[in-house]
Write an enzyme that holds these catalytic residues in place. Sequence first.
Site, PDB file in Angstrom:
ATOM      1  N   ASP A  38      -0.308 111.268  74.273  1.00 16.22           N
ATOM      2  CA  ASP A  38       0.982 112.051  74.175  1.00 16.22           C
ATOM      3  C   ASP A  38       0.739 113.538  74.339  1.00 16.22           C
ATOM      4  O   ASP A  38      -0.074 114.017  73.617  1.00 16.22           O
ATOM      5  CB  ASP A  38       1.712 111.611  72.884  1.00 16.22           C
ATOM      6  N   ASP A  59      -1.401 115.746  78.809  1.00 21.99           N
ATOM      7  CA  ASP A  59      -0.277 116.168  79.756  1.00 21.99           C
ATOM      8  C   ASP A  59      -0.293 115.772  81.044  1.00 21.99           C
ATOM      9  O   ASP A  59      -1.089 115.842  81.924  1.00 21.99           O
ATOM     10  CB  ASP A  59      -0.393 117.761  79.667  1.00 21.99           C
ATOM     11  N   TYR A 151      16.339 113.285  87.380  1.00 17.64           N
ATOM     12  CA  TYR A 151      15.758 112.146  86.879  1.00 17.64           C
ATOM     13  C   TYR A 151      15.843 110.941  87.491  1.00 17.64           C
ATOM     14  O   TYR A 151      14.737 110.110  87.609  1.00 17.64           O
ATOM     15  CB  TYR A 151      16.455 112.050  85.450  1.00 17.64           C
TER      16      TYR A 151
END
Length: 262
Positions: A38, A59, A151
């Site tokens: 994460d 990342d 999104y």
Amino acid sequence: MNIATNNGLAVILGGGNGIGEATARLMQARGWQTAIADKDAEAADRVATDLGATGFEVDISSEASVAALASQVETTLGPVSALVVAAAVFQDIVPTEDLETEVWERILHTNLTGSFLANRIFGKAMLARRRGSIVNIASIAALGSMPAEAYGTSKAAVVHMTQNFAGEWGRSGIRVNAVSPGSTLVSRVARRLQTGRYASDPGDFTALGRIVQPNEVAEAIEFLASERASAITGVNLVVDAGWQVASTWSQFGGVRPAREPE
């Protein structure tokens, strides 16, 4: 039926919270060895410590970071059997004409390019072994119009990318699938419900009359990752409590329970 078994090593990107965390916990319980990665390293370590697993920082918007993770995991834990790409960023709901280019680019780069990088980098090692499974997390925002332009577009592209990888890599023993959750009771959604940021309860627009629980999405992910789905590739499995089939009923007064037999 007891389906827990030694399934191999699963890497969960975005495993420090939300659907990714629920997936990590379920996969560990089902006999997978898990690596939780994460961007929030503390969250990854928290989940990993709870599970007796290993946490990593990553990342997914950075090719170097994803490549370093893949190398570190393979070196320290061994070959990866399954990859779950649950890491993503969201957007505030704003009119499209007010959506800043920087926000658009950041969301597409993280959600789409990040998913591409993870699939390609981890997939190369799977291709060399001619074995592996990848599950990308998309969204019902990918499947129709809603006020989340960046999104939704990023997730629609993830579905298309998933199908492309599945078609290209199937003869090499790699399965690639997607899961599209509906409104799911992760912490972000819970906060919006509590603060009244939704115009109405999203569950009101589903056939089941409720929103989705994170573990329900995790069940779909773990199934697709496992050998129980050995003949399934290139699908986008929707887990939305029946939002797609019921949302248009609102103009007719909404869905209703069936009449009791007389």
